[in-house]
Design a protein around this motif. Structure first.
Motif, PDB file in Angstrom:
ATOM      1  N   GLN A  15       0.823  -1.203   0.000  1.00  0.00           N
ATOM      2  CA  GLN A  15       0.000   0.000   0.000  1.00  0.00           C
ATOM      3  C   GLN A  15       0.862   1.259   0.000  1.00  0.00           C
ATOM      4  O   GLN A  15       0.539   2.263  -0.636  1.00  0.00           O
ATOM      5  CB  GLN A  15      -0.935   0.010   1.212  1.00  0.00           C
ATOM      6  CG  GLN A  15      -2.083  -0.967   1.108  1.00  0.00           C
ATOM      7  CD  GLN A  15      -3.101  -0.782   2.221  1.00  0.00           C
ATOM      8  OE1 GLN A  15      -3.067   0.217   2.935  1.00  0.00           O
ATOM      9  NE2 GLN A  15      -4.006  -1.740   2.357  1.00  0.00           N
ATOM     10  N   ILE A  16       2.001   1.216   0.718  1.00  0.00           N
ATOM     11  CA  ILE A  16       2.921   2.360   0.721  1.00  0.00           C
ATOM     12  C   ILE A  16       3.520   2.555  -0.663  1.00  0.00           C
ATOM     13  O   ILE A  16       3.622   3.674  -1.176  1.00  0.00           O
ATOM     14  CB  ILE A  16       4.017   2.158   1.779  1.00  0.00           C
ATOM     15  CG1 ILE A  16       3.389   2.151   3.180  1.00  0.00           C
ATOM     16  CG2 ILE A  16       5.069   3.250   1.675  1.00  0.00           C
ATOM     17  CD1 ILE A  16       4.377   1.810   4.278  1.00  0.00           C
ATOM     18  N   ALA A  17       3.915   1.448  -1.283  1.00  0.00           N
ATOM     19  CA  ALA A  17       4.467   1.535  -2.637  1.00  0.00           C
ATOM     20  C   ALA A  17       3.422   2.016  -3.627  1.00  0.00           C
ATOM     21  O   ALA A  17       3.725   2.746  -4.576  1.00  0.00           O
ATOM     22  CB  ALA A  17       5.009   0.168  -3.068  1.00  0.00           C
ATOM     23  N   ALA A  18       2.177   1.632  -3.388  1.00  0.00           N
ATOM     24  CA  ALA A  18       1.105   2.060  -4.297  1.00  0.00           C
ATOM     25  C   ALA A  18       0.924   3.567  -4.250  1.00  0.00           C
ATOM     26  O   ALA A  18       0.480   4.177  -5.236  1.00  0.00           O
ATOM     27  CB  ALA A  18      -0.206   1.366  -3.921  1.00  0.00           C
ATOM     28  N   GLY A  19       1.256   4.198  -3.118  1.00  0.00           N
ATOM     29  CA  GLY A  19       1.136   5.645  -3.032  1.00  0.00           C
ATOM     30  C   GLY A  19       2.060   6.364  -3.991  1.00  0.00           C
ATOM     31  O   GLY A  19       1.779   7.497  -4.403  1.00  0.00           O
ATOM     32  N   GLU A  20       3.182   5.745  -4.361  1.00  0.00           N
ATOM     33  CA  GLU A  20       4.110   6.341  -5.315  1.00  0.00           C
ATOM     34  C   GLU A  20       3.750   5.998  -6.751  1.00  0.00           C
ATOM     35  O   GLU A  20       3.870   6.824  -7.650  1.00  0.00           O
ATOM     36  CB  GLU A  20       5.537   5.863  -5.026  1.00  0.00           C
ATOM     37  CG  GLU A  20       6.076   6.292  -3.670  1.00  0.00           C
ATOM     38  CD  GLU A  20       7.496   5.816  -3.448  1.00  0.00           C
ATOM     39  OE1 GLU A  20       7.981   5.026  -4.267  1.00  0.00           O
ATOM     40  OE2 GLU A  20       8.112   6.237  -2.450  1.00  0.00           O
ATOM     41  N   VAL A  21       3.293   4.771  -6.975  1.00  0.00           N
ATOM     42  CA  VAL A  21       3.040   4.308  -8.337  1.00  0.00           C
ATOM     43  C   VAL A  21       1.641   4.676  -8.803  1.00  0.00           C
ATOM     44  O   VAL A  21       1.447   5.124  -9.932  1.00  0.00           O
ATOM     45  CB  VAL A  21       3.272   2.786  -8.439  1.00  0.00           C
ATOM     46  CG1 VAL A  21       2.996   2.295  -9.858  1.00  0.00           C
ATOM     47  CG2 VAL A  21       4.689   2.447  -8.023  1.00  0.00           C
TER      48      VAL A  21
END
Length: 612
Positions: A15-21
């Motif tokens: 979910q944290i990575a999804a905030g960037e992508v």
């Protein structure tokens, strides 16, 4: 003390990575379409519902995946593009980090159907919130179909930050266009809520541009080609006369990857120097091909920014290539110092002689000769001034009869001075450098910025119309048709109601074409195309301001578009009206964005300047 550093669970890390992508639905569309291109697909279809909030589905006829690959594709940092760090400098594909599908699956419900072309059965995989719910064999066409449903279903705070459907749809269209322009040899289709927006067949680049932006672009495009040892430049630029007030049609592609680079953009703009207005923006579609080892595309999660090893050389090459195309196709003025066309005269035949020029009597005066056919009336030659002076004295007699006969009507038609002129007779105004208005007050001197003052007046007037929902419109005798880009067309749709309050009457003409039937009375003398493009451009720039609402941004955009610009000479009457209207505003001292309009110098301050 107990240990406090813990390893995050995979679901939270995703979910944290999804905030960037994945920042919005358009981000997911971009990643999924690029994966379809990397799979070798020749046809890609995009299906969207509710601007991507409900559904985004990408269907391709690429190579497909096996059962194991289908499951592995949703793991973090799982990719088929690279094997070691050295291969990062030889990347020619779109995605390579292996974060896209894992990030999307962490914040949405995903259904994947895929089949290798040589297999009879494919695989169906259902994932929600990074949790695999189902994987089973299925019958599906060769290739891959990815359906992303209910984006941000498990992160409602992020879903609340999404904009309206037309705004989100505009971003999706922009991403779709970028990929479609980068790969003209691939067919693309796009559907939104059951309606077909694009049906692009595989074609050449010029035809792809025309199919996306309209048939009028065919006559506007000028090819650009330059091949060097550093970079190969190709593509098209639009002729200077078609430069727009908006920045929508400006595309750079590096090895078929869309990028944003202000430095290279400046190279194109400088090539158009002295050919377009300062506030106009040239349209271009420029493709760069160079060795992947000379660029770094791994500096931003969205991969739209790259670093060049020889950026200055590429800048010079692009500027030279664009300038050369403008001159080659006779768009920019050129001078040939080796040959002057005025001397390109054919020689006379040998048997023809040239007659000498006829002598002219420069003292000849036709009024000194007798007038023929007028009886006894003659114009006697006069070398003195008596007769000429006599004629000058008697010219008033020519109007004596008309004065006697038309005395009464003349008095009726006489326009007397208005009372306002008499009231303003003691008010002195002066325009400085066609930019500032100077006038005196009891305490000293006032200097007013004419452009900012007019923008403040128009801003408050437009904002009042929007708040009262009362706008007057000047209907056009001949409605004007405008062809907009899909993104601008979506923005017009989103702003239809407030634009109508301001006095615009805009109807759809099908596709990306609109018909302007009415405009605000303040814009009656302004070209409609320029007005619409300028307003959209100003609105895009103000969209980043989170402290203003839509009505305030739109009123500000209209004020900047219609405001009198510096460099325009104003008459005393206009300056006085501008001053009166400005100080009738609620906030005459500052522009809507906080810049000063009025500067005051008291008499004491001026006296200090003259003291020794």
């Amino acid at each position: 003390m107990a240990d406090i550093i813990k390893l995050l669970p995979d679901a939270v890390a995703n979910q944290i990575a999804a905030g960037e992508v994945v920042q919005r639905p358009a981000s997911a569309v971009k990643e999924l379409i690029e994966n379809a291109i990397d799979s070798g697909a020749s046809d890609v279809q995009l299906i969207v519902k509710d601007a991507g909030k409900t559904l985004m589905q990408i269907i391709d006829n690429g190579c497909g995946m096996s059962d194991t690959d289908a499951r592995m594709s949703f793991e973090r940092h799982a990719t088929s593009k690279i094997r070691n760090a050295e291969e990062l400098w030889q990347i020619r594909t779109k995605g390579f980090r292996g974060e896209a599908l894992a990030s999307i699956a962490a914040i949405a419900q995903v259904e994947l159907k895929t089949r290798l072309r040589e297999n009879e059965l494919g695989s169906r995989l259902v994932i929600a919130g990074s949790k695999v719910e189902l994987q089973e064999p299925c019958s599906t066409p060769g290739g891959t179909s990815v359906a992303v449903k209910n984006l941000f279903f498990n992160t409602p705070a992020r879903r609340n930050f999404l904009k309206s459907d037309p705004v989100e749809m505009r971003h999706i269209i922009e991403e779709f266009e970028r990929v479609a322009l980068a790969h003209p040899g691939v067919g693309f289709g796009m559907f939104h809520n059951g309606s077909e927006l694009f049906n692009l067949k595989a074609s050449q680049l010029r035809q792809r541009i025309v199919n996306i932006f309209g048939h009028k672009h065919n006559e506007r495009l000028v090819p650009v080609n330059e091949d060097t040892a550093i970079v190969s430049v190709s593509g098209f630029i639009c002729k200077p006369e078609y430069a727009k007030k908006t920045r929508g049609e400006q595309y750079f592609f590096v090895n078929d990857r869309f990028i944003k680079n202000p430095y290279l953009h400046h190279a194109v703009v400088s090539a158009f120097q002295d050919l377009i207005a300062r506030d106009a923006h040239p349209s271009y579609f420029i493709y760069l091909r160079l060795d992947p080892s000379s660029i770094d595309i791994n500096i931003h999660p969205t991969k739209t920014e790259v670093k060049f090893a020889e950026e200055r050389s590429i800048y010079a090459i692009i500027r030279s290539a664009v300038r050369n195309s403008l001159g080659k196709y006779n768009i920019s003025p050129s001078i040939d110092f080796d040959q002057e066309n005025i001397f390109n005269l054919n020689p006379l035949p040998a048997n023809i002689s040239v007659a000498p020029p006829e002598r002219k009597d420069y003292d000849f005066n036709p009024f000194d000769q007798p007038v023929k056919g007028v009886g006894s009336l003659r114009a006697e030659p006069s070398f003195g001034g008596s007769q000429r002076q006599l004629s000058a004295k008697g010219w008033e007699n020519l109007y004596s009869i008309s004065r006697q006969e038309d005395a009464a009507p003349q008095q009726v038609l006489t326009v007397e001075a208005e009372p306002a002129e008499t009231d303003n007779s003691n008010r002195v105004v002066f325009q400085l450098h066609r930019k500032y208005i100077l006038t005196q007050i009891k305490s000293g001197l006032v200097i007013i910025d004419q452009q900012r003052a007019h923008e403040r007046i128009l801003y408050e007037k437009a904002l009042s119309k929007l708040q009262r929902n009362q706008g007057s419109s000047q209907q056009l005798l001949f409605p004007q048709t405008l062809e907009l880009s899909p993104a601008d067309r979506a923005m017009i749709t989103d702003l239809a109601e407030p634009l109508n309050m301001l006095g615009f009457t805009i109807d759809s003409f099908g596709g990306d074409t609109v018909v302007i039937n009415g405009i605000p009375s303040e814009a009656i003398n302004m070209p409609i195309q320029t007005l619409i493009e300028t307003m959209l451009e100003q609105y895009k720039h103000s969209a980043a301001d989170l402290q203003t609402n839509m009505h305030e941004r739109l009123a500000m955009s209209m004020a900047r578009s219609l405001g009198v610009k510096e460099g325009r000479e104003l008459q005393p009457r206009e300056m006085l009206d501008l001053i009166d209207s400005l100080f009738a505003c609620e906030q005459p001292q500052l522009t809507p964005n906080g810049k000063p309009i009025v500067v005051t110098f008291t008499t004491d301050e001026l006296d200090k300047k003259f003291k020794a």
